[in-house]
Every structure is written in C-alpha cells, then in structure tokens.
Design an enzyme around this catalytic site. Structure first.
Site, PDB file in Angstrom:
ATOM      1  N   CYS A 145       0.807  -1.131  -0.364  1.00  0.00           N
ATOM      2  CA  CYS A 145       0.239   0.172   0.078  1.00  0.00           C
ATOM      3  C   CYS A 145       0.818   1.237  -0.366  1.00  0.00           C
ATOM      4  O   CYS A 145       2.399   1.147  -1.452  1.00  0.00           O
ATOM      5  CB  CYS A 145      -1.174  -0.373   1.125  1.00  0.00           C
ATOM      6  SG  CYS A 145      -0.093  -0.313   3.026  1.00  0.00           S
ATOM      7  N   PHE A 146       0.378   2.628   0.421  1.00  0.00           N
ATOM      8  CA  PHE A 146       1.293   3.485   0.328  1.00  0.00           C
ATOM      9  C   PHE A 146       2.864   3.555   1.718  1.00  0.00           C
ATOM     10  O   PHE A 146       3.804   3.429   1.027  1.00  0.00           O
ATOM     11  CB  PHE A 146       0.354   4.469   1.076  1.00  0.00           C
ATOM     12  CG  PHE A 146       1.511   6.191   0.702  1.00  0.00           C
ATOM     13  CD1 PHE A 146       1.646   6.384  -0.995  1.00  0.00           C
ATOM     14  CD2 PHE A 146       1.859   7.089   1.577  1.00  0.00           C
ATOM     15  CE1 PHE A 146       2.751   7.475  -0.789  1.00  0.00           C
ATOM     16  CE2 PHE A 146       2.388   7.986   1.580  1.00  0.00           C
ATOM     17  CZ  PHE A 146       3.009   8.362   0.051  1.00  0.00           C
TER      18      PHE A 146
END
Length: 161
Positions: free
Chosen positions: A128-129
């Site tokens: 994810c980020f």
C-alpha cells in the site's frame, strides 16, 4: 524457498521472499508474525514481479511500482469516506468504517481477485502507500484463506525515491 505460492500450514511463517531469489527476508524487531520487508530490493529488482498495489485507483494513477497491478482494498469513494472519518473521529473509527464498507460479498470478491493474481504470478507481493494497515489487513484476510503472501514494508513510499 517454496516451490509454489499458496497454502501454508497455519501458524507457520515464510522465511524467504521470492523476489530476493532465496535471500533470507530481513525480519525486524518482532512487529508481528505477518510482516516481512522487501525494502532491500531496488526498484529495478522489485519491478520484475507483478505485485499487487492495494491503494485506491486514484493513488495508483499518481504513481506505482512498475509492472504492478492495481487491485485495491478500498476503491476511490471508500477511501475518501474513510479519510474523512479518520480526520473527524480518528483511526479506530476509520478502521471500523472500512471493515463495514469492505465486508461480505465485497470482501470475498477482493480476496478472490487477489488470490487469482497471486496464484498466477509467482513472486508477487502486496503493498500500500507506507506498507501499513491496508496491506496488513489484506495479508491477514489472505492468510485466513490459506494464501501466503509477503508485504513490501514501507510500501510505495519506500521505493518511489
């Protein structure tokens, strides 16, 4: 290194990561049994695999690990709702909302999409980020379905530099 991605006995941990070609995965100070870091890889090495980018479509379009595929845990509208909930009521409320938005058939479809990709793309990981909550939740859901997958700790942020 495992020959095939997929089921593993409950309670066991993967001690290598496929993109490392047999190198031991660098485990940190016990942040939990499901965390493995692929941060030792450079962008060129990591781009050899079709990783799953769990970020929203909008985040993915702004930039991604080359050769990755976007199969989000939260779609754009869900991501926006959860962001607003987080700002107003904090992390616990945002997690609760997220788990209610992505439940039942929606959750099962996403797990199925991830599973299909994982089983047909050996060596892939999820991210994810920042390699945080979204990838941890997805990893746990996959493990509940006997799918063993590594996370890229630090996520997109760690490799975009």
């Amino acid at each position: 290194m495992r020959e095939k991605w997929g089921a593993r006995p409950a309670g066991t941990l993967s001690d290598t990561c496929a993109p490392c070609s047999g190198l031991r995965a660098p485990w940190g100070p016990d942040p939990g049994p499901l965390r493995v870091s692929l941060a030792v890889l450079d962008l060129l090495d990591i781009s050899k695999y079709r990783h799953i980018d769990l970020r929203s479509e909008k985040e993915y379009e702004k930039g991604n690990i080359p050769n990755s595929v976007n199969i989000p845990i939260l779609e754009n509208k869900e991501f926006e709702k959860i962001g607003k909930e987080y700002k107003v009521n904090g992390q616990k409320a945002a997690i609760k909302l997220g788990l209610s938005l992505v439940s039942g058939d929606t959750k099962n479809r996403r797990i199925s999409d991830w599973t299909n990709h994982i089983l047909s793309n050996e060596g892939c990981s999820i991210y994810c980020f920042r390699g945080g909550l979204r990838s941890q939740i997805a990893q746990e859901w996959l493990l509940e379905n006997n799918i063993d997958i590594n996370r890229i700790i630090g996520g997109y942020k760690s490799v975009r530099k």
